[in-house]
Design an enzyme around this catalytic site. Sequence first.
Site, PDB file in Angstrom:
ATOM      1  N   GLN A  21       0.683  -1.331  -0.001  1.00  0.00           N
ATOM      2  CA  GLN A  21      -0.133   0.028   0.067  1.00  0.00           C
ATOM      3  C   GLN A  21       0.735   1.292   0.077  1.00  0.00           C
ATOM      4  O   GLN A  21       1.821   1.409   0.880  1.00  0.00           O
ATOM      5  CB  GLN A  21      -0.970  -0.180   1.112  1.00  0.00           C
TER       6      GLN A  21
ATOM      7  N   SER B 101       0.485   7.034   2.619  1.00  0.00           N
ATOM      8  CA  SER B 101       1.104   7.998   3.307  1.00  0.00           C
ATOM      9  C   SER B 101       2.106   8.849   2.694  1.00  0.00           C
ATOM     10  O   SER B 101       2.976   8.429   1.950  1.00  0.00           O
ATOM     11  CB  SER B 101       1.563   7.272   4.621  1.00  0.00           C
TER      12      SER B 101
ATOM     13  N   GLU C 288      -9.851  -2.852   5.834  1.00  0.00           N
ATOM     14  CA  GLU C 288      -8.539  -2.968   6.557  1.00  0.00           C
ATOM     15  C   GLU C 288      -9.001  -2.854   7.937  1.00  0.00           C
ATOM     16  O   GLU C 288      -8.576  -3.733   8.843  1.00  0.00           O
ATOM     17  CB  GLU C 288      -7.735  -1.763   6.203  1.00  0.00           C
TER      18      GLU C 288
ATOM     19  N   ASN D 132      -5.211   4.954  16.381  1.00  0.00           N
ATOM     20  CA  ASN D 132      -6.325   4.743  17.400  1.00  0.00           C
ATOM     21  C   ASN D 132      -7.017   5.877  17.613  1.00  0.00           C
ATOM     22  O   ASN D 132      -8.263   5.911  18.023  1.00  0.00           O
ATOM     23  CB  ASN D 132      -5.970   3.703  18.349  1.00  0.00           C
ATOM     24  N   GLU D 133      -6.290   6.990  18.070  1.00  0.00           N
ATOM     25  CA  GLU D 133      -6.925   8.422  18.087  1.00  0.00           C
ATOM     26  C   GLU D 133      -7.896   8.668  16.934  1.00  0.00           C
ATOM     27  O   GLU D 133      -8.919   9.076  17.432  1.00  0.00           O
ATOM     28  CB  GLU D 133      -6.005   9.405  18.218  1.00  0.00           C
TER      29      GLU D 133
END
Lengths: 397, 366
Positions: free
Chosen positions: A127, A130, A245, A380-381
């Site tokens: 992937q 980013s 995902e 996770n934030e």
Amino acid sequence: MAIDLRYTDAHRALRAEARAWLEANVPREPLPSFDTAEGFEAHRRWEAQLHSGRWSMVTWPQEFGGRGLDLIEWLIFEEEYYRVDAPFRVNQNGVFLFGPTLMEYGTPEQKARFLPRLAAGEDMWAQVWSEPQAGSDLAALRTTAVRDGDHYVINGHKIWSTRAVHADWGFGLFRTDPASERHRGLSYIVFPLRTPGVRIRGIPQLDGKAGFAEIFFEDARVPVADLIGGEGQGWSIAMATAGFERGLMLRSPARFQRTAQRLVELYRRETAAQGAAPIDPGLGAAVTQCWMDAEAYALATYMTASRLIAGGSIGAEASLNKVFWSELDVAMHRAAIALLGARAELRAQGSEAAAAADEACRWMDGFLFSLAGPIYAGANEIQRNIIAERVLGLPKG
Amino acid sequence: MDFTFTEEQELAAQALRGLLDDHCSGADLRRAAEARGAGAFAAARALRRERLKELGLAGVLVPTSAGGLGLAPIDLARLAEEAGRAALPEPLIDVEGIALPMLAQLAAAAPGAHDALAAALAQQATVLAVTPGSGPVAAAVDADYLLVGRSPDELALHRRDALRLTSVESVDPLRRLATVELTDAAPLAVLQGSVARQAWDAAASRSAALIAAQQLGLGARMIAIAVAYALDRKQFGKAIGANQAVKHALADAQMRVEFARPVVYAACAALDASAPPDASASLRVSHAFVAAADAADRAARAAIQVHGAMGYSWEVDLQFYAKRAWTSAALAGGRSAHFARLHRALLDGSAATGPDHLFDAGAARA
């Protein structure tokens, strides 16, 4: 419909078939780390072997090399897979992220070109999303793919691309409209990682191995035929991928149940062996909580799978899964490291294979690996924001 | 393999939710708590009881041969969740899920229990079970009949007025606690020995699983109350719910509730209406109890914190749900004992572990 948590005869037959094949085929010794050239090739061969038994993509349609299994059947296969500690799926980004995306958005030609090779383990996928300035805020990405005849010319800088050092193809998100902002003007384009103008630099992870990479594009030319979906539709297609995902298939519960089982076994051994150094009673509670949470994750996945089979859908609640399994994975490894005490830091001498076979090394490597879980696939934030905003209905900040 | 509720089960839960929205609101709970059993409270309670009767749940777990509906604990799971969501003061779940199946077992062996069973099935009498050795019992003061035992090897039926009840104050005034002491009065019916013990064992598992289901509802309700407040309350010119610290606390509570949910449902599905559970079902019940109690506790603490000083005031209805969640965590043996049981089973190897055992024999009832 009614709650009936018993397997059918067909389920039992599938389990038996999978178990027999896996027991006959899973390598006796663990494979070396897939973040080494040697280990990556060994894992690639394992993917091909899985495909030879038609076990590489069990939920895919038969025409693409799968078995057309439903989600409950997939869970059964995964349980058998992790029961025997079969190798990590080195191509999981292709299997669980790119493959399903292509099935939904690809042209028939693209599907015929990519899916069978993916299923056979011939192409490994990474992937490529980013960027240095676009992490959690992915829509800030700036790498451009500018149309030039029947090619896109790509320029820019991607980063944190998992297994890109050894993989063959990338599925990326690029700005095809350089004047666009945020999530408009993005396109989903695939490209061979060895394309001229593409330079890959491995980034060592916490364990010292180059498990991810940054990718520099300098006038790299990619055929327009390798655009997935329409130009400018990249964001919505990428979000569909992100759904897979975070959702059901990236992390099957069996994996965590197997880790929980190993943790319980370690705890039992350490408890039986404790002499001069007694075990912190808090660790017993931690082990118990980990086992409970691994069970809960498995039950939750069966419940979701059942709902999806009955025609339901999975939305923002997928973010609950991602937070839950990633934090469970860290908790299990932390407990194991604490139980191992001073042994946890020791490295096995000799080969990568020796490290993979060594109990303490497995836990430490797994611990380091687990720390990535709460970060990748949307930190996770961000997941907690999604839960608060889209599940609970709280306002955007 | 199917992990979805039936349409009938969902419709029954919706019907109960609608009824409780009308007759068991936060304001109703407040009036009841402040009236301490008097006047308006009694009238509201009587009305609610009449409406609950109309749901036709009487004898839901009693075999059809004994005049009941012949359903299973899983059929009560969603209803228990709704009772929890409303912090229902009446012991609907204790009567239907715990006591009535026991009374039916007793009546099958002892004719002295026939009248009580008939009256209970006709919704003319209330029966509750008082676990031998347990502490004060909620709503026992309102029961017509009580099932008791001098030990777990005895299951005896008494009229309430034949026993000595002493009211005890609870931090949750809606629980209407009383200690129950046996007297010299002869029971109306009695079972002795292993049959009685099995009935108590089975009742304990049903109780734990259905309390866990109520905790799911309590947790969800408290999160909903906190979300409503976080949307409404403004500081620094914006709703406090826009702050990540608030969002993440509530997201974590939601996560604990949602991952307790399938465990609770699987535990209820593993139970029989009257027979004791096997070992794996029993462990799943303990897991459900701990997970749901912890989830409700997490929701309570997050919701109180989100309310700021209001959360510490008597004025906010949130307290009724929070207190019910905390007091419930100590019932059915208590969260601590259930957790210790799981720990022991992992340590001695009696708990199944690993990826291929999730629904092994016994853990999944038809």
